[in-house]
Motif scaffolding. Structure first.
Motif, PDB file in Angstrom:
ATOM      1  N   SER A   1       0.858  -1.196   0.000  1.00 25.40           N
ATOM      2  CA  SER A   1       0.000   0.000   0.000  1.00 25.40           C
ATOM      3  C   SER A   1       0.891   1.242   0.000  1.00 25.40           C
ATOM      4  O   SER A   1       2.095   1.163   0.231  1.00 25.40           O
ATOM      5  CB  SER A   1      -0.888  -0.001   1.242  1.00 25.40           C
TER       6      SER A   1
ATOM      7  N   ARG B   1      -8.426  -1.865   1.132  1.00 28.60           N
ATOM      8  CA  ARG B   1      -8.205  -0.432   1.300  1.00 28.60           C
ATOM      9  C   ARG B   1      -6.759  -0.082   0.860  1.00 28.60           C
ATOM     10  O   ARG B   1      -6.528   0.900   0.171  1.00 28.60           O
ATOM     11  CB  ARG B   1      -8.422  -0.054   2.760  1.00 28.60           C
TER      12      ARG B   1
ATOM     13  N   SER C   1      -5.580   2.182  -2.314  1.00 31.55           N
ATOM     14  CA  SER C   1      -4.774   3.396  -2.102  1.00 31.55           C
ATOM     15  C   SER C   1      -3.753   3.557  -3.223  1.00 31.55           C
ATOM     16  O   SER C   1      -3.413   4.674  -3.602  1.00 31.55           O
ATOM     17  CB  SER C   1      -4.062   3.349  -0.750  1.00 31.55           C
TER      18      SER C   1
END
Ligand SMILES: Cc1cc2nc3c(=O)[nH]c(=O)nc-3n(C[C@H](O)[C@H](O)[C@H](O)COP(=O)(O)OP(=O)(O)OC[C@H]3O[C@@H](n4cnc5c(N)ncnc54)[C@H](O)[C@@H]3O)c2cc1C
Lengths: 202, 423
Positions: free
Chosen positions: A7, A56, A60
């Motif tokens: 991420s 998530r 990102s």
């Protein structure tokens, strides 16, 4: 703070850690050249991505791409994956519900993610990590090295159980590029990838 | 015992104790057993009731097989100076049994350095806990068709010239590997071993450069261990062929699955073993020198002990110079190689390591020859240790690479690595 491997937060933490680390500074003191990284989706990824936090993290990095950049994935394994998840390539990322996407990920099979890759780059330069970020597949095509492997191998690296050199030697990861240079600078590779194990993953 | 010129080592009590303890073991256990084994039929040396196994068991109790294994896996992870001292003393005792404990530790050290957590649990940990000598390793590299090719092929730019036949091959088979072919009957300890760090040829099998390496339990179906061969030197270490007929190993037993890395990693392993060879043959040279000192003090010719003749003193001085230079060159090289090999960084300077082996084995042969000559005809009889030392020293010129091949590879290596510049 625990982060998702790959991420944006993860890339930032590695960069911050590297630029404070004496071992990294020493290990990469004469290093020049970028390393393109390729993470290949596998079963372990499907398992992880059935968790909301992971989606998530994934989103990102996707959100960093412009709509034009995302359009380049049309017809590629990554584009097909987005379709299988029920999203068009120009979807507004902010509208995606991570819990729902995680559920959709959990229903995918290995065949659905076959050939899907995530790309990144790291570039130590004389003791400083000057580049460390996710990239588009066509960026850094002429990087001095490419380090690629299934998601599970990258996770093994992050857990600190095996070093990048061990993973490459045993064939779990692949390293391509200027090998005679690498032979003399293997310490630099290890200096960076060793830092991965210091980052707490969710 | 010799005068240690390096004050850092001489004044270090722990290292001094280690040297004395290892020397005692070499004198009281290794030498007598090696003498007995040297005169036995090869077949009997490898039998379960042979003194060979007693000594291996005792060496394991002393922890000599754990020298290079990482502490986190139950090893001793000794410092280069400790490794140097132990290997020279054991080599002083006998290079045959020292080779046996040396090759024993290769599969272990490789699994510890490069193995996956599963392999560490399955092989390294139980091996570390073994005090009965149940585990015994070996290191098959050469085939009948390829001896020096393996040494020169590490850096030679045109390895395809050496042909692509006669290898032990490994090919992917489902989620594991399947192995076929035979390794040379010169494989040290092969008749007694139950594990190998086996060097294999990987797909696409174009040349010797497609090199890989794996851990193979020799108890697997399809493995045949040949009988021990009869030979001139190192008779206390049985050597024999190993054949593989569709032997299957799981994927995590393959430690070097990428030819490019296989080539670098093999250079790393050979650099370490070359240092081991250099240490133990320094020990042999020292033993031969000491035998010359003893004999020339006792033997009277020309009305006085031989040692009182200046021409003999000159010979002894030459032998002294050779032994001392071998020790200190080897020690410095070992420090560098050991540190770099453990870090798996592949910049260990193979040229230095191979040169240390060439130098130490050459001088061991020369000193053994000079000492045997000083023994007169007695040096040709089994009543004198020098007779065995001379035979063992001869084998040292070929063990783990012919000295000519090692020198050639050293040259390719330092030229390729650009370590010697003239600017
Ligand atoms: C005591 C002992 C222990 C050993 N232990 C092991 C072991 O544990 N594992 C293992 O795999 N092997 C082992 N070996 C085998 C050893 O590594 C080989 O014997 C060695 O590499 C030489 O190979 P060869 O005998 O086939 O000789 P060859 O390679 O046939 O060489 C014969 C002669 O030709 C010369 N020569 C070779 N190639 C060239 C060239 N290209 N140009 C010019 N001259 C050349 C050599 O210098 C040599 O003088 C051992 C050998 C001995 C003696």
């Amino acid at each position: 703070m625990a982060v998702v491997f790959g991420s944006m937060e993860w890339y930032e933490q590695v960069k911050e850690l590297a630029n404070k680390d004496e071992g990294f500074k020493k290990g990469t003191a004469d290093w020049e050249g970028a390393v393109r990284t390729v993470v290949i989706m596998d079963e372990e990824l499907l398992k992880d991505y059935s968790r909301e936090e992971y989606v998530r993290g994934f989103m990102s990095t996707v959100s960093l791409m412009s709509k034009e950049q995302r359009a380049q994935f049309e017809g590629t394994p990554m584009g097909n994956l987005m379709k299988k998840l029920g999203y068009s390539l120009d979807v507004d990322i902010a509208t995606i519900d991570p819990a729902e996407s995680a559920k959709r990920f959990s229903q995918l099979t290995l065949d659905d993610v076959k050939g899907v890759e995530m790309h990144g780059v790291f570039e130590p330069y004389h003791g400083i990590l000057r580049e460390m970020r996710p990239i588009m597949p066509d960026e850094y095509k002429d990087a001095r090295f490419t380090l690629s492997g299934p998601y599970s191998a990258w996770k093994a690296l992050c857990s600190g159980k095996q070093t990048s050199v061990q993973l490459v030697m045993s064939g779990k990861m692949k390293l391509e590029g200027d090998m005679s240079y690498m032979m003399k600078h293997m310490a630099a590779m290890n200096a960076l990838t060793k830092l991965y194990s210091q980052i707490e993953l969710v | 015992m010799y005068f240690e010129i390096d004050s850092g080592i001489r004044e270090n009590e722990e290292l001094t104790m280690l040297r004395e303890q290892t020397h005692k073991f070499a004198a009281e256990v290794i030498r007598p057993a090696a003498k007995e084994l040297d005169q036995m039929e090869p077949r009997k040396v490898a039998q379960k009731d042979s003194p060979y196994f007693d000594v291996m068991k005792q060496m394991k109790k002393m922890g000599y097989h754990r020298m290079q294994v990482l502490k986190e896996h139950g090893g001793l992870e000794l410092t280069p100076d400790e490794i140097h001292i132990i290997n020279e003393e054991l080599g002083w005792g006998s290079v045959g049994l020292t080779t046996a404990i040396g090759v024993d530790s290769i599969p272990l050290a490789m699994a510890s350095l490069a193995g996956s957590p599963e392999l560490i649990e399955e092989v390294v940990r139980p091996w570390m806990e073994d005090t009965e000598g149940k585990y015994h390793g070996c290191w098959p590299v050469m085939e009948e068709a390829h001896g020096s090719d393996y040494v020169i092929g590490m850096s030679y730019p045109y390895p395809e010239e050496f042909g692509n036949k006669g290898f032990v091959t490994a090919d992917r088979d489902g989620d594991g590997w399947v192995i076929n072919g035979a390794k040379s009957y010169w494989t040290s300890s092969a008749p007694c071993a139950n594990y190998a760090f086996l060097i294999v040829n990987l797909p696409p099998h174009r040349s010797i450069a497609d090199i890989g390496g794996c851990i193979v339990p020799l108890t697997l179906p399809g493995v045949t261990q040949g009988p021990p061969i009869d030979k001139l030197g190192l008779r206390d270490d049985p050597q024999g062929e190993l054949a593989f007929d569709n032997v299957r190993i799981p994927a995590h037993y393959m430690l070097l699955a990428e030819p490019v890395f296989g080539r670098f990693a093999t250079k790393g392993v050979i650099s370490s073993t070359s240092c081991g060879m250099a240490c133990m043959f320094t020990g042999l040279a020292r033993a031969a020198f000491e035998e010359a000192l003893k004999y020339t003090r006792e033997r009277v010719q020309g009305g006085r002990p031989l040692i009182e003749h200046d021409v003999v003193k000159l010979k002894l001085s030459d032998m002294f110079l050779k032994v001392e230079t071998a020790r200190y060159f080897t020690r410095v090289v070992l420090r560098h190689v050991s540190e770099r090999s453990r870090a798996l960084t592949f910049d260990q300077s193979t040229a230095h390591a191979l040169s240390a082996q060439v130098y130490a084995t050459n001088i061991a042969y020369e000193v053994a020859h000079q000492s045997r000559q000083l023994h007169g005809a007695n040096g040709l009889t089994k009543d004198y240790l020098i007779e065995k030392l001379y035979r063992d020293a001869t084998a040292g010129l070929m063990e783990d690479g012919a000295n000519e091949a090692l020198s050639l590879e050293a040259a390719y290596s330092f030229l390729e690595e650009g370590r010697y510049t003239t600017e």
